[in-house]
Design a protein around this motif. Sequence first.
Motif, PDB file in Angstrom:
ATOM      1  N   ALA A 117      -6.053  -1.920  -2.946  1.00  0.00           N
ATOM      2  CA  ALA A 117      -5.734  -2.499  -1.690  1.00  0.00           C
ATOM      3  C   ALA A 117      -4.429  -1.928  -1.610  1.00  0.00           C
ATOM      4  O   ALA A 117      -3.249  -1.573  -2.405  1.00  0.00           O
ATOM      5  CB  ALA A 117      -6.194  -3.806  -1.389  1.00  0.00           C
ATOM      6  N   TRP A 118      -4.074  -1.335  -0.138  1.00  0.00           N
ATOM      7  CA  TRP A 118      -3.100  -0.612   0.254  1.00  0.00           C
ATOM      8  C   TRP A 118      -2.792  -1.876   0.418  1.00  0.00           C
ATOM      9  O   TRP A 118      -1.088  -2.028   0.282  1.00  0.00           O
ATOM     10  CB  TRP A 118      -3.492  -0.146   1.496  1.00  0.00           C
ATOM     11  CG  TRP A 118      -2.572   0.559   2.169  1.00  0.00           C
ATOM     12  CD1 TRP A 118      -2.401  -0.530   3.560  1.00  0.00           C
ATOM     13  CD2 TRP A 118      -1.467   1.692   2.037  1.00  0.00           C
ATOM     14  NE1 TRP A 118      -0.815   0.956   3.855  1.00  0.00           N
ATOM     15  CE2 TRP A 118      -0.922   2.070   3.186  1.00  0.00           C
ATOM     16  CE3 TRP A 118      -1.284   2.266   1.244  1.00  0.00           C
ATOM     17  CZ2 TRP A 118       0.408   2.903   2.722  1.00  0.00           C
ATOM     18  CZ3 TRP A 118      -1.019   3.739   1.256  1.00  0.00           C
ATOM     19  CH2 TRP A 118       0.417   3.539   2.283  1.00  0.00           C
ATOM     20  N   VAL A 119      -2.650  -2.969   1.081  1.00  0.00           N
ATOM     21  CA  VAL A 119      -2.248  -4.362   1.392  1.00  0.00           C
ATOM     22  C   VAL A 119      -2.865  -5.804   2.050  1.00  0.00           C
ATOM     23  O   VAL A 119      -4.077  -5.258   2.077  1.00  0.00           O
ATOM     24  CB  VAL A 119      -1.541  -3.863   3.288  1.00  0.00           C
ATOM     25  CG1 VAL A 119      -2.676  -3.439   4.032  1.00  0.00           C
ATOM     26  CG2 VAL A 119      -0.454  -4.669   3.459  1.00  0.00           C
ATOM     27  N   VAL A 120      -1.784  -6.760   1.601  1.00  0.00           N
ATOM     28  CA  VAL A 120      -2.766  -7.935   2.493  1.00  0.00           C
ATOM     29  C   VAL A 120      -1.777  -8.713   3.549  1.00  0.00           C
ATOM     30  O   VAL A 120      -0.361  -8.029   3.924  1.00  0.00           O
ATOM     31  CB  VAL A 120      -2.321  -8.660   0.471  1.00  0.00           C
ATOM     32  CG1 VAL A 120      -2.720 -10.086   1.342  1.00  0.00           C
ATOM     33  CG2 VAL A 120      -3.266  -8.236  -0.178  1.00  0.00           C
ATOM     34  N   PHE A 121      -2.853  -8.659   4.265  1.00  0.00           N
ATOM     35  CA  PHE A 121      -1.969  -9.417   5.212  1.00  0.00           C
ATOM     36  C   PHE A 121      -2.676 -10.526   5.419  1.00  0.00           C
ATOM     37  O   PHE A 121      -3.757 -10.211   5.711  1.00  0.00           O
ATOM     38  CB  PHE A 121      -2.000  -8.102   6.435  1.00  0.00           C
ATOM     39  CG  PHE A 121      -3.669  -7.518   7.209  1.00  0.00           C
ATOM     40  CD1 PHE A 121      -4.103  -8.285   8.150  1.00  0.00           C
ATOM     41  CD2 PHE A 121      -4.503  -7.243   6.300  1.00  0.00           C
ATOM     42  CE1 PHE A 121      -5.272  -8.018   8.665  1.00  0.00           C
ATOM     43  CE2 PHE A 121      -6.114  -6.755   6.715  1.00  0.00           C
ATOM     44  CZ  PHE A 121      -6.258  -7.781   7.991  1.00  0.00           C
ATOM     45  N   VAL A 122      -2.038 -10.899   6.893  1.00  0.00           N
ATOM     46  CA  VAL A 122      -2.115 -12.766   7.546  1.00  0.00           C
ATOM     47  C   VAL A 122      -1.594 -12.650   8.853  1.00  0.00           C
ATOM     48  O   VAL A 122      -0.674 -11.938   9.128  1.00  0.00           O
ATOM     49  CB  VAL A 122      -1.684 -13.192   5.952  1.00  0.00           C
ATOM     50  CG1 VAL A 122      -0.300 -13.568   5.590  1.00  0.00           C
ATOM     51  CG2 VAL A 122      -2.217 -15.004   6.451  1.00  0.00           C
ATOM     52  N   TYR A 135       5.156 -16.333   4.785  1.00  0.00           N
ATOM     53  CA  TYR A 135       4.968 -14.684   5.078  1.00  0.00           C
ATOM     54  C   TYR A 135       5.769 -14.309   5.478  1.00  0.00           C
ATOM     55  O   TYR A 135       6.168 -12.683   4.954  1.00  0.00           O
ATOM     56  CB  TYR A 135       4.591 -14.731   5.986  1.00  0.00           C
ATOM     57  CG  TYR A 135       2.752 -15.339   6.081  1.00  0.00           C
ATOM     58  CD1 TYR A 135       1.745 -15.869   4.494  1.00  0.00           C
ATOM     59  CD2 TYR A 135       2.175 -16.227   6.807  1.00  0.00           C
ATOM     60  CE1 TYR A 135       1.124 -16.716   4.248  1.00  0.00           C
ATOM     61  CE2 TYR A 135       0.869 -16.920   6.703  1.00  0.00           C
ATOM     62  CZ  TYR A 135       0.588 -16.714   5.994  1.00  0.00           C
ATOM     63  OH  TYR A 135      -0.638 -17.891   5.727  1.00  0.00           O
ATOM     64  N   GLU A 136       7.322 -13.881   5.682  1.00  0.00           N
ATOM     65  CA  GLU A 136       9.185 -13.752   5.799  1.00  0.00           C
ATOM     66  C   GLU A 136       9.440 -13.081   4.300  1.00  0.00           C
ATOM     67  O   GLU A 136       9.724 -12.231   4.348  1.00  0.00           O
ATOM     68  CB  GLU A 136       9.882 -14.386   7.220  1.00  0.00           C
ATOM     69  CG  GLU A 136       8.710 -13.643   8.157  1.00  0.00           C
ATOM     70  CD  GLU A 136       9.785 -14.676   9.448  1.00  0.00           C
ATOM     71  OE1 GLU A 136      11.114 -15.774   9.034  1.00  0.00           O
ATOM     72  OE2 GLU A 136      10.431 -13.922  10.204  1.00  0.00           O
TER      73      GLU A 136
END
Length: 154
Positions: A117-122, A135-136
């Motif tokens: 995967a390129w990125v995990v986002f939330v 998250y920061e």
Amino acid sequence: MREPVEICRLTPSEAPRLRELNALFGEAFGDPETYGSAPPGETYLRDLLGKDHVIALVALADGAVVGGLVAYELDKFERARREIYIYDLAVSEPHRRRGIATALIERLRTIATMRQAWVVFVQADYGDDPAVALYEKLGVREQVLHFDIPPFRD
């Protein structure tokens, strides 16, 4: 103080644990109606957990679900890559601030690496300062707006 927890990815045979996780989500989000009033059947949950793009992780302490997350792998169209979206993440109140959410995200990052995967986002809600701080600590903050657009209903 970190407590010993086991982070597990749920398999189709562990559908009852997903029910436990839903109950935890309902309590943590103050929304037991959404997470518990119309639970899907066992076949639906087993089928859901059998899909490669659905990632359900639980944190177990003494055999009980004390945290978890549900994420979805999204194939992108603009490039040959995928992203993983954390849809729900929660830890039960007595187990917060002990590294469980971080451990869940770290396990998801490992899965993301294996899945290329390129990125995990939330997303986080304004005013949810503990989530924003977490998250920061782990990623880069973006300023976005989120809109819910309902489908047409008869």
